[in-house]
Design an enzyme around this catalytic site. Structure first.
Site, PDB file in Angstrom:
ATOM      1  N   HIS A 156       0.854  -1.193   0.000  1.00  7.01           N
ATOM      2  CA  HIS A 156       0.000   0.000   0.000  1.00  7.01           C
ATOM      3  C   HIS A 156       0.893   1.248   0.000  1.00  7.01           C
ATOM      4  O   HIS A 156       2.057   1.198   0.404  1.00  7.01           O
ATOM      5  CB  HIS A 156      -0.861  -0.049   1.272  1.00  7.01           C
ATOM      6  CG  HIS A 156      -1.830   1.059   1.394  1.00  7.01           C
ATOM      7  ND1 HIS A 156      -1.539   2.213   2.091  1.00  7.01           N
ATOM      8  CD2 HIS A 156      -3.080   1.213   0.900  1.00  7.01           C
ATOM      9  CE1 HIS A 156      -2.579   3.025   2.027  1.00  7.01           C
ATOM     10  NE2 HIS A 156      -3.530   2.433   1.305  1.00  7.01           N
ATOM     11  N   THR A 202       1.269   3.619   1.877  1.00 15.52           N
ATOM     12  CA  THR A 202       1.867   4.036   3.151  1.00 15.52           C
ATOM     13  C   THR A 202       2.963   3.079   3.631  1.00 15.52           C
ATOM     14  O   THR A 202       3.581   3.329   4.658  1.00 15.52           O
ATOM     15  CB  THR A 202       0.782   4.074   4.254  1.00 15.52           C
ATOM     16  OG1 THR A 202       0.152   2.781   4.283  1.00 15.52           O
ATOM     17  CG2 THR A 202      -0.262   5.144   3.991  1.00 15.52           C
ATOM     18  N   LYS A 203       3.172   1.979   2.919  1.00 17.03           N
ATOM     19  CA  LYS A 203       4.114   0.970   3.400  1.00 17.03           C
ATOM     20  C   LYS A 203       5.551   1.305   2.973  1.00 17.03           C
ATOM     21  O   LYS A 203       5.781   2.231   2.208  1.00 17.03           O
ATOM     22  CB  LYS A 203       3.697  -0.413   2.898  1.00 17.03           C
ATOM     23  CG  LYS A 203       2.316  -0.844   3.430  1.00 17.03           C
ATOM     24  CD  LYS A 203       2.267  -0.886   4.938  1.00 17.03           C
ATOM     25  CE  LYS A 203       0.988  -1.508   5.494  1.00 17.03           C
ATOM     26  NZ  LYS A 203      -0.213  -0.704   5.267  1.00 17.03           N
ATOM     27  N   ASN A 204       6.534   0.516   3.468  1.00 16.86           N
ATOM     28  CA  ASN A 204       7.942   0.845   3.203  1.00 16.86           C
ATOM     29  C   ASN A 204       8.248   0.891   1.714  1.00 16.86           C
ATOM     30  O   ASN A 204       9.024   1.725   1.263  1.00 16.86           O
ATOM     31  CB  ASN A 204       8.865  -0.171   3.883  1.00 16.86           C
ATOM     32  CG  ASN A 204       8.868  -0.008   5.390  1.00 16.86           C
ATOM     33  OD1 ASN A 204       7.897   0.493   5.963  1.00 16.86           O
ATOM     34  ND2 ASN A 204       9.933  -0.417   6.049  1.00 16.86           N
ATOM     35  N   ILE A 205       7.676  -0.055   0.958  1.00 17.35           N
ATOM     36  CA  ILE A 205       7.755   0.033  -0.503  1.00 17.35           C
ATOM     37  C   ILE A 205       6.335  -0.153  -1.041  1.00 17.35           C
ATOM     38  O   ILE A 205       5.500  -0.799  -0.404  1.00 17.35           O
ATOM     39  CB  ILE A 205       8.735  -0.986  -1.141  1.00 17.35           C
ATOM     40  CG1 ILE A 205       8.341  -2.421  -0.781  1.00 17.35           C
ATOM     41  CG2 ILE A 205      10.167  -0.689  -0.762  1.00 17.35           C
ATOM     42  CD1 ILE A 205       9.084  -3.457  -1.608  1.00 17.35           C
TER      43      ILE A 205
END
Ligand SMILES: Cc1ncc(COP(=O)(O)O)c(C=O)c1O
Length: 371
Positions: free
Chosen positions: A179, A181-184
């Site tokens: 998603h 908002t995630k790290n990648i």
């Protein structure tokens, strides 16, 4: 200058990769790029099978479906998590059973989970909060003792490890999220991980509308047909192209996040209750969070940080106390740690590209509010 809570590190390489797929007219699901990324992801994480999905939510739904859960079955999960985890259980007609978390890591409290096991319990979903591994020894012992399947929710934990093992590769299945908002990220995306050939095969059918199209594409069968229940969770190669570039950046992104996380820990020591990263955990540093003394102080700090252009947020309204759980599921649980941390937790900006001087600015502002 405003400081957002999170921001993806994504740019020219991803744009070029997506453009290449589009200009080649290769806008298919489960294409060459997706398959290559699945192989690479599985190798890097240390798991036999990785199947890309359209979201982390869909990876969770896939897990519950391939385990064959249904009405009458119960699944234990922490209340302090995202709605997708409970929804994945509900979509199978099974019942989510909420348990508490530990105040130091905000990960599943396995002794509380153990108290909630009944003869109907079929699975447990440890969520690796903020990218820090749950106590997988304790989860494993509980699961083996009662014959439960373990599905790791590693949505926060892409690239994180526990005693050297990639998170998502330890349970019967694991789920990742890509998603925004995630790290990648590839905007929306996820992955289902498993070492089990049988679960991977079922997941392949389910993800392809319940057909054996994947085997057909591999040339194993002459035509494909409807073989199981299913849905449509295949990731497009346009997104797989973006994600391939993001996957290459993952080690550098996580390293940078780790340095920023360590800076927060050093700057805020003594001022706030800080998260604990137990020995053996290599965190993905997906979030930086801390606990304030009470809800009133937390909300005052959030409002004040917002006024200063700093993107801070609270995190998880515990699921058992949400309107849906209380009104529709008629859940009456009291989970004191989840309720307390849901009131007191603050998340501070953390992303690759965040400047150290901005971390210092956030910490200085917050310390003025609480000290
Ligand atoms: C713990 C957890 N699990 C699952 C998900 C769902 O992932 P996605 O947004 O990719 O569907 C999220 C999303 O934020 C999450 O925080």
């Amino acid at each position: 200058m405003n400081i957002p809570l999170s921001r993806p590190l994504i740019g020219r390489a991803e744009a070029n990769a997506a453009a290449k797929v589009i200009l080649a007219g290769a806008v298919v699901g489960r294409g060459e790029l997706g398959l290559a990324l699945e192989r690479r992801m599985a190798r890097d994480i240390g798991v036999k099978h990785a199947l890309l999905t359209t979201s982390g939510t869909h990876a969770l739904e896939l897990s519950m479906a391939v385990l064959g859960l249904g009405p009458g079955d119960e699944v234990i999960l922490p209340s302090f998590t995202f709605s997708s985890v409970a929804n994945a259980v509900l979509r199978q007609g099974a019942a989510p059973v909420f348990c508490d978390v530990l105040e130091d890591t905000l990960n599943i409290d396995v002794s509380d989970a153990a108290r909630r096991v009944t003869k109907r319990t079929r699975a447990i979903i440890p969520v690796h909060y903020a990218g820090v591994a749950c106590d997988m020894d304790a989860v494993g012992r509980l699961a083996r003792g009662h014959g439960l399947a373990v599905v790791e929710d590693a949505a926060h934990a892409v690239g994180a490890r526990w005693r050297g093992r990639g998170l998502g590769s330890i349970g019967d299945a694991g789920c990742l999220s890509f998603h925004a908002t995630k790290n990648i990220t590839c905007g929306e995306g996820g992955a289902f991980l498993t070492d089990s050939d049988a679960l991977a095969r079922k997941a392949e059918f389910f993800r392809e509308k319940g057909t054996n199209r994947s085997a057909f594409i591999r040339g194993e069968i002459k035509k494909y047909t409807w073989v199981s229940e299913g849905s449509s969770y295949v990731l497009s190669d346009v997104l797989a192209a973006i994600l391939t570039e993001q996957w290459k950046r993952l080690p550098a992104i996580n390293k940078e996040r780790g340095e920023l996380h360590a800076l927060y820990m050093a700057e805020l020591a003594g001022a706030l209750r800080l998260p604990v990263i137990p020995e053996g955990c290599e965190s993905s540093c997906h979030l930086f969070h801390a606990l304030l003394p009470d809800r009133k102080t937390r909300d005052r700090c959030l409002a004040e940080l917002k006024r200063r252009g700093i993107g801070a947020a609270f995190h998880y309204q515990p699921l058992h106390a949400s309107p849906f759980a209380r009104n529709v599921l008629k859940d009456r649980s009291r989970l004191p740690v989840s309720e307390s941390v849901g009131d007191r937790l603050i998340r501070l900006p953390l992303y690759a590209g965040l400047k150290k001087k901005d971390v210092l600015r956030v910490c200085a502002a917050l310390k003025r509010m609480v000290l």
